[in-house]
Design a protein around this motif. Structure first.
Motif, PDB file in Angstrom:
ATOM      1  N   LYS A 205      14.546  16.716  -7.911  1.00 30.10           N
ATOM      2  CA  LYS A 205      15.269  17.992  -8.000  1.00 30.10           C
ATOM      3  C   LYS A 205      16.776  17.801  -8.049  1.00 30.10           C
ATOM      4  O   LYS A 205      17.502  18.684  -8.504  1.00 30.10           O
ATOM      5  CB  LYS A 205      14.897  18.884  -6.807  1.00 30.10           C
ATOM      6  CG  LYS A 205      13.434  19.312  -6.799  1.00 30.10           C
ATOM      7  CD  LYS A 205      13.148  20.223  -5.614  1.00 30.10           C
ATOM      8  CE  LYS A 205      11.684  20.674  -5.608  1.00 30.10           C
ATOM      9  NZ  LYS A 205      11.381  21.552  -4.448  1.00 30.10           N
ATOM     10  N   ARG A 206      17.262  16.645  -7.569  1.00 25.16           N
ATOM     11  CA  ARG A 206      18.707  16.437  -7.544  1.00 25.16           C
ATOM     12  C   ARG A 206      19.019  14.955  -7.587  1.00 25.16           C
ATOM     13  O   ARG A 206      18.172  14.118  -7.289  1.00 25.16           O
ATOM     14  CB  ARG A 206      19.327  17.069  -6.292  1.00 25.16           C
ATOM     15  CG  ARG A 206      18.758  16.550  -4.964  1.00 25.16           C
ATOM     16  CD  ARG A 206      19.282  17.366  -3.786  1.00 25.16           C
ATOM     17  NE  ARG A 206      18.724  16.930  -2.507  1.00 25.16           N
ATOM     18  CZ  ARG A 206      19.313  16.078  -1.679  1.00 25.16           C
ATOM     19  NH1 ARG A 206      20.485  15.534  -2.017  1.00 25.16           N
ATOM     20  NH2 ARG A 206      18.759  15.753  -0.527  1.00 25.16           N
ATOM     21  N   PRO A 209      19.115  11.588  -4.033  1.00 22.96           N
ATOM     22  CA  PRO A 209      18.256  12.323  -3.091  1.00 22.96           C
ATOM     23  C   PRO A 209      18.335  11.828  -1.653  1.00 22.96           C
ATOM     24  O   PRO A 209      17.959  12.568  -0.733  1.00 22.96           O
ATOM     25  CB  PRO A 209      16.848  12.104  -3.673  1.00 22.96           C
ATOM     26  CG  PRO A 209      16.960  10.857  -4.481  1.00 22.96           C
ATOM     27  CD  PRO A 209      18.344  10.854  -5.050  1.00 22.96           C
ATOM     28  N   THR A 210      18.801  10.600  -1.412  1.00 23.83           N
ATOM     29  CA  THR A 210      18.905  10.103  -0.038  1.00 23.83           C
ATOM     30  C   THR A 210      20.168  10.592   0.660  1.00 23.83           C
ATOM     31  O   THR A 210      20.318  10.402   1.871  1.00 23.83           O
ATOM     32  CB  THR A 210      18.881   8.565  -0.017  1.00 23.83           C
ATOM     33  OG1 THR A 210      19.983   8.065  -0.795  1.00 23.83           O
ATOM     34  CG2 THR A 210      17.576   8.033  -0.616  1.00 23.83           C
ATOM     35  N   GLU A 212      23.009  13.713   1.741  1.00 26.29           N
ATOM     36  CA  GLU A 212      22.959  15.124   2.103  1.00 26.29           C
ATOM     37  C   GLU A 212      23.109  15.977   0.846  1.00 26.29           C
ATOM     38  O   GLU A 212      23.766  15.589  -0.116  1.00 26.29           O
ATOM     39  CB  GLU A 212      24.079  15.467   3.099  1.00 26.29           C
ATOM     40  CG  GLU A 212      23.864  14.908   4.488  1.00 26.29           C
ATOM     41  CD  GLU A 212      24.248  13.441   4.604  1.00 26.29           C
ATOM     42  OE1 GLU A 212      24.688  12.872   3.593  1.00 26.29           O
ATOM     43  OE2 GLU A 212      24.095  12.860   5.704  1.00 26.29           O
ATOM     44  N   GLU A 213      22.512  17.159   0.896  1.00 27.89           N
ATOM     45  CA  GLU A 213      22.510  18.024  -0.291  1.00 27.89           C
ATOM     46  C   GLU A 213      23.930  18.385  -0.731  1.00 27.89           C
ATOM     47  O   GLU A 213      24.211  18.512  -1.919  1.00 27.89           O
ATOM     48  CB  GLU A 213      21.701  19.287  -0.009  1.00 27.89           C
ATOM     49  CG  GLU A 213      21.441  20.112  -1.259  1.00 27.89           C
ATOM     50  CD  GLU A 213      20.384  21.171  -1.052  1.00 27.89           C
ATOM     51  OE1 GLU A 213      20.217  22.011  -1.959  1.00 27.89           O
ATOM     52  OE2 GLU A 213      19.726  21.162   0.005  1.00 27.89           O
ATOM     53  N   GLU A 214      24.830  18.528   0.225  1.00 25.53           N
ATOM     54  CA  GLU A 214      26.220  18.862  -0.114  1.00 25.53           C
ATOM     55  C   GLU A 214      26.853  17.758  -0.974  1.00 25.53           C
ATOM     56  O   GLU A 214      27.515  18.044  -1.982  1.00 25.53           O
ATOM     57  CB  GLU A 214      27.037  19.047   1.167  1.00 25.53           C
ATOM     58  CG  GLU A 214      28.527  19.255   0.918  1.00 25.53           C
ATOM     59  CD  GLU A 214      29.361  19.091   2.173  1.00 25.53           C
ATOM     60  OE1 GLU A 214      30.598  19.129   2.063  1.00 25.53           O
ATOM     61  OE2 GLU A 214      28.771  18.905   3.263  1.00 25.53           O
ATOM     62  N   SER A 216      25.206  15.496  -2.711  1.00 26.62           N
ATOM     63  CA  SER A 216      24.463  15.437  -3.968  1.00 26.62           C
ATOM     64  C   SER A 216      24.986  16.471  -4.955  1.00 26.62           C
ATOM     65  O   SER A 216      25.171  16.184  -6.141  1.00 26.62           O
ATOM     66  CB  SER A 216      22.979  15.658  -3.696  1.00 26.62           C
ATOM     67  OG  SER A 216      22.250  15.707  -4.901  1.00 26.62           O
ATOM     68  N   GLU A 217      25.223  17.676  -4.474  1.00 25.73           N
ATOM     69  CA  GLU A 217      25.737  18.724  -5.356  1.00 25.73           C
ATOM     70  C   GLU A 217      27.155  18.410  -5.819  1.00 25.73           C
ATOM     71  O   GLU A 217      27.510  18.648  -6.977  1.00 25.73           O
ATOM     72  CB  GLU A 217      25.711  20.069  -4.610  1.00 25.73           C
ATOM     73  CG  GLU A 217      26.207  21.260  -5.403  1.00 25.73           C
ATOM     74  CD  GLU A 217      25.387  21.541  -6.653  1.00 25.73           C
ATOM     75  OE1 GLU A 217      25.909  22.217  -7.565  1.00 25.73           O
ATOM     76  OE2 GLU A 217      24.226  21.077  -6.737  1.00 25.73           O
ATOM     77  N   ARG A 220      26.845  15.955  -8.656  1.00 26.19           N
ATOM     78  CA  ARG A 220      26.433  16.598  -9.914  1.00 26.19           C
ATOM     79  C   ARG A 220      27.614  17.310 -10.574  1.00 26.19           C
ATOM     80  O   ARG A 220      27.845  17.171 -11.787  1.00 26.19           O
ATOM     81  CB  ARG A 220      25.306  17.603  -9.639  1.00 26.19           C
ATOM     82  CG  ARG A 220      24.731  18.255 -10.903  1.00 26.19           C
ATOM     83  CD  ARG A 220      23.784  19.377 -10.547  1.00 26.19           C
ATOM     84  NE  ARG A 220      24.474  20.470  -9.885  1.00 26.19           N
ATOM     85  CZ  ARG A 220      25.177  21.409 -10.525  1.00 26.19           C
ATOM     86  NH1 ARG A 220      25.282  21.372 -11.852  1.00 26.19           N
ATOM     87  NH2 ARG A 220      25.778  22.365  -9.850  1.00 26.19           N
ATOM     88  N   SER A 363      28.353   8.719   3.063  1.00 24.10           N
ATOM     89  CA  SER A 363      27.657   9.307   4.203  1.00 24.10           C
ATOM     90  C   SER A 363      27.492   8.212   5.242  1.00 24.10           C
ATOM     91  O   SER A 363      26.671   7.304   5.080  1.00 24.10           O
ATOM     92  CB  SER A 363      26.291   9.858   3.772  1.00 24.10           C
ATOM     93  OG  SER A 363      25.574  10.339   4.894  1.00 24.10           O
ATOM     94  N   ARG A 368      31.533  12.166   6.554  1.00 25.33           N
ATOM     95  CA  ARG A 368      31.215  12.553   5.188  1.00 25.33           C
ATOM     96  C   ARG A 368      32.510  12.547   4.382  1.00 25.33           C
ATOM     97  O   ARG A 368      33.460  13.266   4.723  1.00 25.33           O
ATOM     98  CB  ARG A 368      30.583  13.954   5.131  1.00 25.33           C
ATOM     99  CG  ARG A 368      29.334  14.111   5.970  1.00 25.33           C
ATOM    100  CD  ARG A 368      28.168  13.307   5.438  1.00 25.33           C
ATOM    101  NE  ARG A 368      26.974  13.491   6.261  1.00 25.33           N
ATOM    102  CZ  ARG A 368      26.659  12.730   7.296  1.00 25.33           C
ATOM    103  NH1 ARG A 368      27.442  11.713   7.638  1.00 25.33           N
ATOM    104  NH2 ARG A 368      25.564  12.958   8.002  1.00 25.33           N
TER     105      ARG A 368
END
Length: 414
Positions: A205-206, A209-210, A212-214, A216-217, A220, A363, A368
């Motif tokens: 999905k992103r 992936p390992t 944090e979503e923040e 990862s976004e 992108r 990370s 972060r």
């Protein structure tokens, strides 16, 4: 004189070297066997593949690394099997190396998920040879575009597809974008390298992936600002010489496809006739031994191990910690200590990935970082862990030169 115990280490990567070093003060003969004569710093291979560094900047002769360790011998040979009854390592040129202890640190190669024929069209990035071939392929695409007359053919010649949205895929995509937009833009007359198209493909999905979503976004968005089109949530169904087909029916016509999606362990499990997981990694116990053999260990990417109930990731810090653990464990047994060893515990040191010029994500426990601070931290860490003062100085100077001049000096097609 009585024969000293023999410890054979197969593989001169992060884990193998660390294990050999940990045995430096032991009254035993340590033999490191590798089919290459050099240790490769894999985290920076993508910079060789994108002409930022030369191969010698990320590699170091294994003999030089162990030259001051008097009990260590280095043999350049390709291992072909293990004779368990005779306790000997067999090589492809007929050599047999007896052992009392054996440490397998043979690493992994790219996995094409049941499609080995894709390898000829989408090379992976595991060795110096892979990096130089990819560098030639990337640069040749722009050279080909300069010769073509048809605009559609030119665009296809400057279209790149990277399969896999992990750190290697992200770093390759960002580095190719840097090369196209900043390095080559002034060097061509008939084509504009800034019009190159770079696709980063991942079935998940992103990307990253390992992380944090923040982060990862952020990655992108940063890639898209650099001109990289991120296509997540779609798997690759076919790879050919000039095309990648996706599960949603889309077709990407490209000149260069690179593979950064998945790995498969070396043949160590077959040598030992030992249980393995789906990726071919040897299943080991909490002391990294290959059951039922008390004197055979597997470490690094070739080992399927757990720590505190969680799988140990295939990262360089994990391989180094495994090597140190096994080396210390063997040293303890050879010294006559009878106490039961503590199980291996992996200490995660954080995740890092560079996105491109002046941009990275970090990370690290509660820290972060992203953007320029992340890039600076990433640079310092990678320079610190390089082997040899010359390599550290050379890489630091090369990065500073590229930062100031937007030039990459290793743009050789060979």
């Amino acid at each position: 004189m009585p024969k000293r115990p023999s410890v054979v280490v197969v593989g001169g990567g992060f884990g193998g070297l660390e294990a050999a070093r940990a045995l430096g003060g032991v009254d035993a003969d340590v033999t490191l066997v590798d089919k290459k004569n050099h240790h490769c710093f894999q985290p920076l291979l993508y910079q060789v593949a994108t002409a930022a560094l030369s191969p010698a900047d990320v590699a170091w002769p294994i003999r030089s690394v162990l030259s001051s360790q008097q009990n260590a011998t280095v043999i350049m040979a390709e291992v072909s099997g293990i004779d368990l009854e005779a306790c000997a390592v067999a090589t492809s040129d007929g050599l047999r190396i007896p052992f009392d202890y054996l440490i397998l640190a043979t690493g992994a190669t790219s996995s094409y998920f049941g499609h080995p024929d894709w390898a000829q069209y989408a090379p992976g990035l595991k060795t110096i040879e892979d990096a130089t071939r990819i560098r030639a392929r990337i640069l040749s695409c722009f050279e080909r575009a300069e010769r073509l007359q048809d605009e559609a053919s030119r665009q296809q010649a400057m279209t790149f597809a990277i399969v896999g949205g992990g750190p290697t895929g992200v770093e390759l995509a960002g580095a190719i974008a840097d090369v196209a937009h900043n390095v080559l833009a002034r060097d061509f007359r008939r084509v504009n390298p800034r019009s190159a198209k770079i696709f980063l493909l991942d079935a998940g999905k992103r990307v990253l992936p390992t992380f944090e979503e923040e982060l990862s976004e952020y990655t992108r968005e940063a890639l898209q600002k650099m001109g990289v089109e991120v296509l997540a949530g779609c798997s690759v169904t076919n790879v050919s010489e000039d095309c990648v087909t996706l599960s949603d029916g889309r077709r990407i016509d490209c000149c260069c496809t690179l593979w950064a999606a998945g790995v498969r362990a070396s043949a160590a499990a077959a040598w030992l006739e030992a249980p393995a997981d789906r990726a071919g990694r040897v299943i080991v116990d909490d002391s990294l031994r290959v059951s039922p053999h008390r004197n055979i260990f597997a470490i690094g990417d070739v080992a399927a191990s757990t720590s505190e109930g969680k799988p140990v990731p295939g990262l360089a810090p994990a391989a180094k910690q495994m090597g140190q653990f096994v080396g210390s464990l063997i040293a303890q047994e050879l010294s006559g200590e009878s106490r039961k060893p503590e199980p291996f515990v992996y200490r995660h040191q954080g995740d890092l990935a560079t996105i491109g010029r002046k941009s990275a994500v970090v990370s690290l426990r509660r820290i972060r970082l992203k953007g320029s601070p992340g890039w600076l931290f990433w640079s310092v860490v990678h320079i610190y862990f390089l082997i040899g003062l010359r390599n550290r100085i050379t890489v630091a100077i090369n990065w500073l030169w590229e930062y100031l001049t937007f030039q990459r000096g290793a743009r050789l097609i060979s």
